[in-house]
Scaffold this motif. Sequence first.
Motif, short mmCIF file in Angstrom:
data_model
loop_
_atom_site.label_atom_id
_atom_site.label_comp_id
_atom_site.label_asym_id
_atom_site.label_seq_id
_atom_site.Cartn_x
_atom_site.Cartn_y
_atom_site.Cartn_z
N ARG A 92 37.86 -8.35 44.65
CA ARG A 92 36.52 -8.32 45.22
C ARG A 92 35.97 -6.90 45.26
NH1 ARG A 92 34.50 -13.42 44.96
NH2 ARG A 92 35.99 -14.92 45.84
N GLN B 156 34.88 -5.76 41.86
CA GLN B 156 33.65 -6.47 41.50
C GLN B 156 32.42 -5.78 42.10
OE1 GLN B 156 33.70 -10.55 42.85
NE2 GLN B 156 31.48 -10.77 42.72
N HIS B 157 32.57 -5.27 43.33
CA HIS B 157 31.43 -4.70 44.04
C HIS B 157 31.31 -3.18 43.93
CE1 HIS B 157 30.15 -8.45 45.83
NE2 HIS B 157 31.36 -8.68 46.30
N TYR C 31 25.71 -2.35 48.79
CA TYR C 31 26.66 -3.33 49.31
C TYR C 31 27.21 -2.80 50.62
CZ TYR C 31 30.72 -6.42 49.70
OH TYR C 31 31.64 -7.33 50.15
#
Length: 462
Positions: free
Chosen positions: A330, A333-334, A343
């Motif tokens: 995760r 991905q960010h 984010y």
Amino acid sequence: MTWPQLLSTRRYPDRPAEVPMPGRSPYLADYDRVVFSSAFRRLQRKTQVMPLPETDFVHTRLTHSLETACVGRSLGRLSARRVLENDPEIARALPDFAEDCGDIVAAACLAHDIGNPPFGHSGEDAISAYFASRAAERFTTGLSAAELADLLHFEGNAAGFRILTHTYPALSSGSAGLGLTYATLGAFTKYPRPSVINPEKKQNGASEKKYGYFQAESQRFRLVADELNLLPKDVAAGFYHRHPLAFLVEAADDICYRIIDFEDGLKLGLIDHERGLALLRELRATAPSVSPARPKSSSSGGLQWRAWQEELGYLRATLIGQLVDETAGRFAQHVPAILAGTYDAPLVKELHGYAHLQEIQRLSIERLYRSRPVLEIEAAGFEVLGGLLDAFLCAIFDKQVNHRSRKLLDLLPPQFRAIGPQAGASAYEQILLLTDYVAGLTDQHALSLYKTIKGIELPRGL
């Protein structure tokens, strides 16, 4: 934000960038500096789950910090490797990127609770409640709104940043605190904002729910933000976007306190072990291609447990590995959004098993954190910490310096008093010095000191 700046090897406040020694990065040295600090050592007698535990099994802040650092190192390295898979060009500028990220996250995780007061998070509430009481008004009159907010909403994260960056003039001519690298200080600061920010600004990000430094350290944090080139949210207010690795520090803490505190609750008998194990098995099953781990008969050739505690240990170990692996994916991905400052959410919220983690946390709150023994000791903690603050503040601001005040002041170590190099400190600084002292006490020391100054119990040996 860019990785070469975010991984600065300069040491706070003004040391030049360090050339890594073979096999020993500057961030690994940060880890060692935290380990050898007296503030870290005191965590061995500070509450994690159960205040003043009678069993050695229950985790303290020290064991929680060590375990979080272990998880953080694995999470940092695995996440960095996933980032490199998406952007191999990073390795040209930072050949040790994965190992360095692991060491930074581990050092920041090790220090993440270093500023927590006695009696767990209720200790923060106790200090805040005292300064919100009428008894404290005579000491806080004249403070600025920002200074008062530091006290009314006392925050262990801000106290931790102060420990890492502040050296008492009474003890040293230096001003570096532990002298950590800017990279580790950035990763440590999960909440890069002061206690007061623009009330008109909407606050809903993960980095905004608390604050990360007191007014006394505002210029110090700006040094960190400038060195790392953190993206600003409100420069005038000292409000910035997080260092990317702070998301991993937060995730490592989230994983550890949810799983390991829950394990404590099961072993203490405060949470039904059958219900708890069933929940952990369900969480384990949320991983791709993994079925619930259950004891099976020997004829099936599957796992077989001698006792439920054995299965609990297996589930704890495998779940941490599972959650670390998914969290790393995760994060990778960010990363583009994190670097761009778009984010700002806890990584664990995106895990497949997040609903189960929330149920684990709900059960822990209901059966463990709000169990009668915990509530009774935490309620007593309000009296202890409030009583210590009031007694010493009366002595500090006693213009007549009567005999009682003189005795109490003599009990305060010199670094926590406005004497010598610290003479002339403002009222806010004097109050902050005392909160440094009280927040730095262990559970047992706070209790025994309170009993002593109240005449309830004399020290042994007299």
